[in-house]
Design a protein around this motif. Structure first.
Motif, PDB file in Angstrom:
ATOM      1  N   TRP A 177       0.521   4.718  -0.338  1.00 35.86           N
ATOM      2  CA  TRP A 177       0.040   5.779   0.199  1.00 35.86           C
ATOM      3  C   TRP A 177       0.291   5.652   1.757  1.00 35.86           C
ATOM      4  O   TRP A 177       0.744   6.387   2.680  1.00 35.86           O
ATOM      5  CB  TRP A 177      -1.308   6.314   0.003  1.00 35.86           C
ATOM      6  CG  TRP A 177      -2.266   5.622   0.768  1.00 35.86           C
ATOM      7  CD1 TRP A 177      -3.100   4.516   0.589  1.00 35.86           C
ATOM      8  CD2 TRP A 177      -2.804   5.810   2.064  1.00 35.86           C
ATOM      9  NE1 TRP A 177      -3.975   4.194   1.341  1.00 35.86           N
ATOM     10  CE2 TRP A 177      -4.081   5.073   2.312  1.00 35.86           C
ATOM     11  CE3 TRP A 177      -2.780   6.976   2.799  1.00 35.86           C
ATOM     12  CZ2 TRP A 177      -4.575   5.046   3.795  1.00 35.86           C
ATOM     13  CZ3 TRP A 177      -3.357   6.930   4.176  1.00 35.86           C
ATOM     14  CH2 TRP A 177      -4.087   6.187   4.522  1.00 35.86           C
ATOM     15  N   HIS A 212       0.855  12.268  -4.977  1.00 31.17           N
ATOM     16  CA  HIS A 212      -0.193  11.155  -4.798  1.00 31.17           C
ATOM     17  C   HIS A 212      -1.446  11.767  -5.848  1.00 31.17           C
ATOM     18  O   HIS A 212      -1.932  10.995  -6.448  1.00 31.17           O
ATOM     19  CB  HIS A 212      -0.523  10.916  -3.756  1.00 31.17           C
ATOM     20  CG  HIS A 212       0.159  10.111  -3.053  1.00 31.17           C
ATOM     21  ND1 HIS A 212       1.455  10.163  -2.455  1.00 31.17           N
ATOM     22  CD2 HIS A 212       0.007   8.752  -2.078  1.00 31.17           C
ATOM     23  CE1 HIS A 212       2.107   9.106  -2.026  1.00 31.17           C
ATOM     24  NE2 HIS A 212       1.119   8.306  -1.639  1.00 31.17           N
ATOM     25  N   LEU A 213      -1.704  12.993  -5.867  1.00 32.51           N
ATOM     26  CA  LEU A 213      -2.802  13.531  -6.483  1.00 32.51           C
ATOM     27  C   LEU A 213      -2.496  13.443  -7.967  1.00 32.51           C
ATOM     28  O   LEU A 213      -3.469  12.967  -8.694  1.00 32.51           O
ATOM     29  CB  LEU A 213      -2.871  15.065  -6.230  1.00 32.51           C
ATOM     30  CG  LEU A 213      -3.964  15.752  -6.676  1.00 32.51           C
ATOM     31  CD1 LEU A 213      -5.264  15.260  -6.485  1.00 32.51           C
ATOM     32  CD2 LEU A 213      -3.924  17.504  -6.606  1.00 32.51           C
ATOM     33  N   ALA A 220       1.913  14.760  -0.880  1.00 34.90           N
ATOM     34  CA  ALA A 220       0.205  14.653  -1.280  1.00 34.90           C
ATOM     35  C   ALA A 220       0.093  15.033  -2.839  1.00 34.90           C
ATOM     36  O   ALA A 220      -0.612  14.573  -3.529  1.00 34.90           O
ATOM     37  CB  ALA A 220      -0.254  15.820  -0.481  1.00 34.90           C
ATOM     38  N   GLY A 269      -3.110   9.903  -9.069  1.00 30.86           N
ATOM     39  CA  GLY A 269      -4.571   9.600  -8.993  1.00 30.86           C
ATOM     40  C   GLY A 269      -4.329   8.461  -7.695  1.00 30.86           C
ATOM     41  O   GLY A 269      -5.309   7.583  -7.854  1.00 30.86           O
ATOM     42  N   GLU A 270      -3.572   8.613  -6.956  1.00 30.43           N
ATOM     43  CA  GLU A 270      -3.508   7.783  -5.731  1.00 30.43           C
ATOM     44  C   GLU A 270      -4.127   8.297  -4.272  1.00 30.43           C
ATOM     45  O   GLU A 270      -4.394   9.389  -4.358  1.00 30.43           O
ATOM     46  CB  GLU A 270      -2.129   7.324  -5.374  1.00 30.43           C
ATOM     47  CG  GLU A 270      -1.221   6.455  -6.519  1.00 30.43           C
ATOM     48  CD  GLU A 270       0.177   6.446  -6.432  1.00 30.43           C
ATOM     49  OE1 GLU A 270       0.685   7.013  -5.378  1.00 30.43           O
ATOM     50  OE2 GLU A 270       0.577   5.710  -7.155  1.00 30.43           O
ATOM     51  N   LYS A 271      -4.789   7.346  -3.772  1.00 27.03           N
ATOM     52  CA  LYS A 271      -5.315   7.741  -2.376  1.00 27.03           C
ATOM     53  C   LYS A 271      -4.556   8.104  -1.413  1.00 27.03           C
ATOM     54  O   LYS A 271      -3.177   8.129  -1.708  1.00 27.03           O
ATOM     55  CB  LYS A 271      -6.293   6.642  -1.813  1.00 27.03           C
ATOM     56  CG  LYS A 271      -5.394   5.398  -1.358  1.00 27.03           C
ATOM     57  CD  LYS A 271      -6.451   4.432  -0.877  1.00 27.03           C
ATOM     58  CE  LYS A 271      -5.434   3.002  -0.583  1.00 27.03           C
ATOM     59  NZ  LYS A 271      -6.454   2.139  -0.070  1.00 27.03           N
ATOM     60  N   GLY A 272      -4.853   8.901  -0.123  1.00 26.17           N
ATOM     61  CA  GLY A 272      -3.912   9.549   0.696  1.00 26.17           C
ATOM     62  C   GLY A 272      -3.766  10.948   0.548  1.00 26.17           C
ATOM     63  O   GLY A 272      -2.731  11.264   1.480  1.00 26.17           O
ATOM     64  N   VAL A 273      -4.249  11.361  -0.326  1.00 24.37           N
ATOM     65  CA  VAL A 273      -3.979  12.929  -0.603  1.00 24.37           C
ATOM     66  C   VAL A 273      -4.383  13.684   0.600  1.00 24.37           C
ATOM     67  O   VAL A 273      -3.683  14.582   1.399  1.00 24.37           O
ATOM     68  CB  VAL A 273      -4.634  13.509  -1.821  1.00 24.37           C
ATOM     69  CG1 VAL A 273      -4.313  14.946  -2.063  1.00 24.37           C
ATOM     70  CG2 VAL A 273      -3.918  12.710  -3.042  1.00 24.37           C
ATOM     71  N   GLY A 274      -5.488  13.524   0.969  1.00 19.38           N
ATOM     72  CA  GLY A 274      -6.056  14.385   2.325  1.00 19.38           C
ATOM     73  C   GLY A 274      -5.221  13.851   3.645  1.00 19.38           C
ATOM     74  O   GLY A 274      -5.099  14.851   4.367  1.00 19.38           O
ATOM     75  N   GLU A 275      -4.950  12.695   3.883  1.00 14.15           N
ATOM     76  CA  GLU A 275      -4.184  12.382   5.209  1.00 14.15           C
ATOM     77  C   GLU A 275      -2.622  13.234   5.043  1.00 14.15           C
ATOM     78  O   GLU A 275      -2.354  13.737   6.173  1.00 14.15           O
ATOM     79  CB  GLU A 275      -3.639  10.954   5.394  1.00 14.15           C
ATOM     80  CG  GLU A 275      -5.180  10.241   5.540  1.00 14.15           C
ATOM     81  CD  GLU A 275      -6.145   9.949   4.571  1.00 14.15           C
ATOM     82  OE1 GLU A 275      -5.704  10.432   3.234  1.00 14.15           O
ATOM     83  OE2 GLU A 275      -7.080   9.386   4.555  1.00 14.15           O
ATOM     84  N   ASP A 290       0.954  -1.261   0.051  1.00 13.28           N
ATOM     85  CA  ASP A 290       0.111   0.054  -0.071  1.00 13.28           C
ATOM     86  C   ASP A 290       0.945   1.241  -0.077  1.00 13.28           C
ATOM     87  O   ASP A 290       1.270   1.692   1.008  1.00 13.28           O
ATOM     88  CB  ASP A 290      -0.828  -0.146   1.329  1.00 13.28           C
ATOM     89  CG  ASP A 290      -2.157   0.972   1.048  1.00 13.28           C
ATOM     90  OD1 ASP A 290      -1.817   1.924   0.248  1.00 13.28           O
ATOM     91  OD2 ASP A 290      -3.181   0.611   1.643  1.00 13.28           O
TER      92      ASP A 290
END
Length: 337
Positions: free
Chosen positions: A223, A273-274, A270, A277-283, A221
């Motif tokens: 992110w 990742h944006l 972040a 196109g991957e998740k975890g940007v907000g964190e 994983d």
């Protein structure tokens, strides 16, 4: 006489242990000792270790009946070490031919050097060790003073050091002391900072070691791995400045710089990742804004200018974007009547 002690901690990596030890025993140094510390492995590690010790008197064994954890193995190795130089090499990694002699030669020329490190080559899964082109016996190197090395870490919020390539002056390791059990995931970062308090650090312009990436030692994983790495690095920085680092003349400035560097690293992670196109940007953005609120309004462009790998990373993102755009255009064309 040039002498090196190499500690090889092991737990259930019997399938890699022989290649790791062979990469050490084949090094061209005058006096060499290897200590395999096995943490109660449940695979064939003990059998492999005994075979290696039987074939070469330079190999010594500490086969534990109870798993005491990696810190105990590292610290047991520090107590055991008595040669001029010292290295901890995890059993799924390996040394490149000539690595020890290259590091020692440079450290012999400059007694102020606390430790050296070089580049690494990556191996995926259970692949055999690849053929690696011969490296220069006397490579070029960059020398950082104690202060400049620690400041560079603080400014970037990251270490770009392959751990298996680090060759340490044993007297410096003894003075620095043990790996801290309160840092289960970033104890090595704390030690590298503490080692640097005792002298300069040399970055060799050559491949020194190999790092094996596999399912047991690396999460799939991306992110989660990225955010945890940033958090663990922050733990190491806080621990360092709460102890020995806090005695530096400008410790408060460096501590603030480390928090800023970690925040800016989280911000650009972040963004990366944006774009992928991957998740975890907000964190990641939450971390950045919490540690350095101004990043919510002012992108830390200066951080990118200081990282040596910025151009390579930007090129990779551009290539990924270009490939994605091309696929989108092909999809559009294919959908027309």
């Amino acid at each position: 006489m040039k002498s090196v002690d190499v500690v090889i901690p092991n737990y259930n990596y019997g399938r890699y242990l022989r290649a790791c030890v062979d990469s050490v025993l084949s090094q061209d140094v005058e006096k060499l000792r290897v200590l395999i510390v096995d943490n109660a492995s449940t695979d064939d590690s003990s059998e492999v270790a005994r075979e290696l010790a039987a074939m070469d008197p330079r190999v010594e064994l500490r086969l534990h009946e109870t798993n005491l954890g990696p810190h105990a193995s590292f610290n047991e190795g520090i107590d055991w070490a008595e040669s001029n130089y010292f290295l901890i090499l995890c059993s799924d990694d390996f040394l490149v031919p000539g690595a020890l002699n290259r590091a020692i030669t440079i450290m012999e020329e400059n007694p102020d050097i606390a430790y050296t490190y070089g580049r690494d080559v990556d191996i995926q899964g259970d692949s055999p060790i690849p053929s690696i082109a011969g490296q220069q016996s006397r490579p070029q190197y960059r020398l950082d003073s104690s202060r400049s090395f620690i400041e560079r870490f603080c400014r970037l919020g990251v270490f770009q050091i392959p751990g298996p390539s680090i060759v340490i002056r044993t007297s410096v390791q003894k003075s620095t002391g043990y790996y801290r059990t309160e840092l289960p995931h970033s104890d090595d970062y704390d030690v590298w900072l503490r080692l640097a308090l005792h002298g300069s650090v040399a970055e060799l312009d050559c491949i020194q070691a190999g790092i094996r990436t596999h399912g047991t030692n690396r999460s799939s994983d991306l992110w989660a791995r990225q955010i945890l790495h940033i958090l663990h690095t922050a733990d190491a920085a806080e621990c360092f400045f709460a102890h020995e680092g806090g005695e530096m003349p400008d410790a408060k400035y460096l501590h603030r710089l480390a928090r800023r560097g970690l925040a800016e690293r989280a911000y650009w992670s972040a963004i990366s990742h944006l774009l992928r196109g991957e998740k975890g940007v907000g964190e990641l953005l939450k971390l950045a804004f919490r540690w350095r609120p101004v990043t919510a309004f002012l992108p830390p462009v200066g951080y990118l200018l200081q990282r040596p790998d910025t151009l390579r990373r930007l090129q990779r993102l551009v290539d990924m974007w270009a490939r994605g755009t091309k696929r989108f255009r092909i999809g559009e064309a294919g959908s027309r009547p």
